[in-house]
Write a protein that holds these residues in place. Structure first.
Motif, mmCIF file in Angstrom:
data_model
loop_
_atom_site.group_PDB
_atom_site.id
_atom_site.type_symbol
_atom_site.label_atom_id
_atom_site.label_comp_id
_atom_site.label_asym_id
_atom_site.label_seq_id
_atom_site.Cartn_x
_atom_site.Cartn_y
_atom_site.Cartn_z
ATOM 1 N N THR A 83 0.866 -1.178 0.000
ATOM 2 C CA THR A 83 0.000 0.000 0.000
ATOM 3 C C THR A 83 0.902 1.226 0.000
ATOM 4 N N PHE A 84 0.330 2.341 -0.428
ATOM 5 C CA PHE A 84 1.113 3.571 -0.536
ATOM 6 C C PHE A 84 0.755 4.519 0.595
ATOM 7 N N GLN A 85 1.679 5.456 0.845
ATOM 8 C CA GLN A 85 1.462 6.412 1.929
ATOM 9 C C GLN A 85 0.273 7.316 1.598
ATOM 10 N N LYS A 86 0.059 7.548 0.296
ATOM 11 C CA LYS A 86 -1.066 8.384 -0.114
ATOM 12 C C LYS A 86 -2.102 7.537 -0.838
ATOM 13 N N ASN A 87 -3.316 8.047 -0.808
ATOM 14 C CA ASN A 87 -4.460 7.333 -1.366
ATOM 15 C C ASN A 87 -4.249 6.931 -2.839
ATOM 16 N N SER A 88 -4.577 5.684 -3.159
ATOM 17 C CA SER A 88 -4.377 5.209 -4.524
ATOM 18 C C SER A 88 -5.590 4.434 -5.032
ATOM 19 N N LEU A 89 -6.795 4.901 -4.686
ATOM 20 C CA LEU A 89 -8.017 4.195 -5.084
ATOM 21 C C LEU A 89 -8.631 4.811 -6.340
ATOM 22 N N PHE A 90 -9.501 4.024 -6.991
ATOM 23 C CA PHE A 90 -10.364 4.589 -8.033
ATOM 24 C C PHE A 90 -11.595 5.123 -7.312
ATOM 25 N N LEU A 91 -11.612 6.426 -7.068
ATOM 26 C CA LEU A 91 -12.605 6.997 -6.153
ATOM 27 C C LEU A 91 -14.028 6.944 -6.697
ATOM 28 N N ASP A 92 -14.194 6.945 -8.032
ATOM 29 C CA ASP A 92 -15.544 6.924 -8.598
ATOM 30 C C ASP A 92 -16.107 5.506 -8.729
ATOM 31 N N LEU A 93 -15.250 4.510 -8.590
ATOM 32 C CA LEU A 93 -15.734 3.124 -8.637
ATOM 33 C C LEU A 93 -16.206 2.702 -7.247
ATOM 34 N N THR A 94 -17.062 1.666 -7.213
ATOM 35 C CA THR A 94 -17.515 1.185 -5.906
ATOM 36 C C THR A 94 -16.379 0.438 -5.212
ATOM 37 N N THR A 95 -16.597 0.231 -3.932
ATOM 38 C CA THR A 95 -15.659 -0.530 -3.109
ATOM 39 C C THR A 95 -15.412 -1.890 -3.757
ATOM 40 N N GLN A 96 -16.535 -2.527 -4.145
ATOM 41 C CA GLN A 96 -16.459 -3.858 -4.741
ATOM 42 C C GLN A 96 -15.708 -3.852 -6.072
ATOM 43 N N GLU A 97 -15.959 -2.822 -6.889
ATOM 44 C CA GLU A 97 -15.267 -2.738 -8.181
ATOM 45 C C GLU A 97 -13.760 -2.546 -7.994
ATOM 46 N N ASN A 98 -13.391 -1.763 -7.002
ATOM 47 C CA ASN A 98 -11.960 -1.578 -6.712
ATOM 48 C C ASN A 98 -11.299 -2.912 -6.395
ATOM 49 N N VAL A 99 -11.962 -3.721 -5.559
ATOM 50 C CA VAL A 99 -11.376 -5.017 -5.178
ATOM 51 C C VAL A 99 -11.390 -5.967 -6.374
ATOM 52 N N ARG A 100 -12.500 -5.951 -7.117
ATOM 53 C CA ARG A 100 -12.616 -6.870 -8.255
ATOM 54 C C ARG A 100 -11.516 -6.634 -9.299
ATOM 55 N N LEU A 101 -11.219 -5.361 -9.544
ATOM 56 C CA LEU A 101 -10.147 -5.048 -10.504
ATOM 57 C C LEU A 101 -8.819 -5.642 -10.051
ATOM 58 N N ALA A 102 -8.567 -5.550 -8.750
ATOM 59 C CA ALA A 102 -7.303 -6.079 -8.217
ATOM 60 C C ALA A 102 -7.277 -7.602 -8.324
ATOM 61 N N VAL A 103 -8.402 -8.241 -8.035
ATOM 62 C CA VAL A 103 -8.481 -9.699 -8.131
ATOM 63 C C VAL A 103 -8.267 -10.127 -9.587
ATOM 64 N N GLN A 104 -8.911 -9.400 -10.508
ATOM 65 C CA GLN A 104 -8.776 -9.744 -11.932
ATOM 66 C C GLN A 104 -7.354 -9.519 -12.429
ATOM 67 N N ALA A 105 -6.721 -8.457 -11.938
ATOM 68 C CA ALA A 105 -5.342 -8.169 -12.359
ATOM 69 C C ALA A 105 -4.473 -9.366 -12.020
ATOM 70 N N HIS A 106 -4.741 -9.977 -10.874
ATOM 71 C CA HIS A 106 -3.946 -11.118 -10.476
ATOM 72 C C HIS A 106 -4.259 -12.352 -11.299
#
Ligand SMILES: Nc1ncnc2c1ncn2[C@@H]1O[C@H](COP(=O)(O)OP(=O)(O)OP(=O)(O)O)[C@@H](O)[C@H]1O
Ligand SMILES: [Mg+2]
Length: 247
Positions: A83-106
């Motif tokens: 994780t980074f010291q500063k925020n690195s989220l996709f703020l307009d996406l939902t919580t679930q979409e943020n996690v799903r993108l990370a799971v798919q990337a893997h």
């Protein structure tokens, strides 16, 4: 076998020596805190481990393999997440979409252009488990920008955990959090699998002593202590650096 080792690592930024001859060795499953005053070189150390920066000199090894100049993508594929010291989220996406993108990337690591139908089930299942683990399941449909600051940091950690890393680097996971959010974060981190190796940069000493098996203290780029918490707490040089702050 040592999981991660830094061997005589130095980092110079145009005349500024951010790290000086740093030697650190981390065992598998260890929970190591990296502490030190502002500007001590903690984030620089993480940037070198994760491949964001190449050291000016010295080497880094992961499970015996030299990884000094590998890219962040290669390090990610070798099981490192951060994780980074500063925020690195996709703020307009939902919580679930943020996690799903990370799971798919893997999941895409295998370079499959075509995903069979069952891969979507696996992504959904993994996304659900990660959200539950981070205490964010009830907030899954909320855009990330609507989450509280503490929830956003939890979400960043959830994203880092999405690919089941072997080594997780957390840069000030409780910075800016309320007392309640800090307690909840410490509980989440404490509940991570014991075989996950954890490096955590943290200024909050209660958090450090609650989580760390061992503590490395940096000051002006130098390692001034590297030991179990009780020894570091009573180290004179460390106390001098933290003058006036309770350890
Ligand atoms: N890309 C860069 N270019 C030039 N100088 C840098 C760069 N990154 C870091 N530094 C400098 O290196 C030193 C160490 O910075 P670093 O961010 O590693 O400290 P830190 O221990 O993480 O501090 P903090 O607790 O404030 O986050 C600082 O003096 C900083 O200004
Ligand atoms: Mg930092």
């Amino acid at each position: 076998m040592t999981l991660l080792s830094l061997n005589a690592v130095s980092m110079n930024f145009a005349g500024l020596q951010a790290l000086r001859d740093v030697n650190i060795s981390i065992e598998p499953g260890e929970r190591r805190a990296i502490i030190g005053p502002n500007g001590a070189g903690k984030t620089t150390l993480f940037n070198i481990i994760s491949g964001e920066l190449s050291p000016s000199s010295g080497t880094v090894t992961l499970a015996g393999r030299t990884v000094t100049n590998l890219t962040p993508e290669r390090m990610f594929r070798l099981g490192l997440a951060r994780t980074f010291q500063k925020n690195s989220l996709f703020l307009d996406l939902t919580t679930q979409e943020n996690v799903r993108l990370a799971v798919q990337a893997h999941q895409r690591q295998g370079h499959h252009w075509f995903q069979p139908w069952w891969a979507f089930d696996a992504v959904n299942e993994r996304t659900r488990r990660v959200l539950e683990g981070a205490g964010l399941w009830s907030r899954r449909l909320e855009p990330a920008k609507n989450l509280s600051y503490g929830e956003q940091r939890q979400l960043e950690m959830a994203i880092a955990l999405a690919g089941e890393p072997a080594l997780l680097l957390l840069d000030e996971p409780t910075a800016g959090m309320s007392v309640a959010e800090t307690a909840s974060s410490v509980a989440t981190i404490g509940a991570l699998p014991r075989d996950l190796t954890l490096l955590i940069i943290e200024h909050d000493m209660d958090t450090v002593f609650a989580l760390a098996d061992r503590i490395t203290v940096l000051d002006h780029g130098l390692v001034i202590a590297d030991d179990v918490p009780d020894v570091v707490r009573n180290d004179e040089q460390v106390r001098a650096v933290y003058l006036g702050e309770p350890l």
